[in-house]
Enzyme design. Sequence first.
Site, PDB file in Angstrom:
ATOM      1  N   ASP A  81      -9.805   4.608  -2.453  1.00 15.74           N
ATOM      2  CA  ASP A  81      -8.858   5.226  -3.327  1.00 15.74           C
ATOM      3  C   ASP A  81      -9.333   5.896  -4.668  1.00 15.74           C
ATOM      4  O   ASP A  81     -10.604   5.844  -4.876  1.00 15.74           O
ATOM      5  CB  ASP A  81      -7.759   4.224  -3.570  1.00 15.74           C
ATOM      6  N   GLU A 121       1.058  -1.039  -0.089  1.00 16.48           N
ATOM      7  CA  GLU A 121       0.010   0.067   0.018  1.00 16.48           C
ATOM      8  C   GLU A 121       0.955   1.306  -0.106  1.00 16.48           C
ATOM      9  O   GLU A 121       0.599   2.225  -0.576  1.00 16.48           O
ATOM     10  CB  GLU A 121      -1.010   0.018   1.187  1.00 16.48           C
ATOM     11  N   TYR A 178      -6.409   6.556   4.250  1.00 19.15           N
ATOM     12  CA  TYR A 178      -6.697   5.517   3.270  1.00 19.15           C
ATOM     13  C   TYR A 178      -5.977   4.193   3.444  1.00 19.15           C
ATOM     14  O   TYR A 178      -6.402   3.187   3.473  1.00 19.15           O
ATOM     15  CB  TYR A 178      -6.432   6.037   1.798  1.00 19.15           C
TER      16      TYR A 178
END
Length: 347
Positions: free
Chosen positions: A145, A44, A127
């Site tokens: 996202d 990520e 996020y």
Amino acid sequence: MSVEMLPHITNKILAHYDANARLLPWRSPPGAPAPDPYRVWLSEIMLQQTTVAAVKAYFEYFTQRWPNVAALAAAEDADVMAAWAGLGYYARARNLLACARRVAQDFGGQFPSDEAGLRALPGIGPYTAAAIAAIAFGRAAPVMDGNVERVIARLYAIATPLPAAKPQLYQHVAALTPLHRPGDFAQAMMDLGATICTPRTPKCGLCPVAAHCLGQQQAEQLPVKAPKLPKPQRQGQAWWIEAEGHVFLVRRPDKGLLGGMRALPSCDWQGAPVAPPLAGSWQALGQVVHVFTHFQLILGVNGLKLADRPQMPLVGDWWPIDRLADAGLPTVFNKAAKAAQKGMRTI
Ligand code: SF4
């Protein structure tokens, strides 16, 4: 769209994911036990501002060299920065190390499992915290996202421009996120945005939620985006100093843009005239243009070729030019080095 319809839509998205999930090195197959939080976190962080295609090779390299958070926490800063070179946004690499060390030292090598705990770690924003909580720990955290924003803006025909629409979009994602398989749902939405509900020419004929989509007719106009302001421009100079098959490299200060990265000697990019680090017969070798997040840089490249390596007035290293690819130069200095090598050959 009625509230009763929401589980129906969620199930359709999950069923589509079960049959079509992208195979990615950091993922578990649909329905399988959650992947290692270290791998989810690493992927990520790498995927922020970077494409899946660009990240795959970096992810494989990092997880082979540093297979767990303790190994990464113990790594040398310079090795990690060099391994990151080319992925861009180098503050992410510095935060990556800071986060690994915090998890290793303060949490016994185990990532916190909830969004609040994750958000307290360096480099983990809302996020990323939600993605790790959902994918690695099965928490029903709404994950939004850019891909998910686009799918939701179209599904609900949201006319409010981004970024003002974000809270509204988030509420819709939250309402669709299931308690069961929230990690698969997050990844299913990402896949839907990346492969079907694409920015241009969405493949609505293949979409599992086409029957419910309110924005299908104007899909390419959604999400609406506020007009972008042009990026300011900055000017700077970089100096290629070559002697005995070596080039002189410095390390940039730890704080600030490209902090801690190896680089060609360079000015501060504020446009003021600056003297080169050595007197000599400098050659102008062209310009490179590089776009950073907040500005565009026009970097003049200057070259000086000497017979012997001189005593330098700067702290740095003489690096073999034939091994320059191993120096971990950030992209802007790679461009400058290429321009310099091309220009130097013709001098
Ligand atoms: Fe996107 Fe088309 Fe699916 Fe609507 S129907 S969510 S526009 S792919």
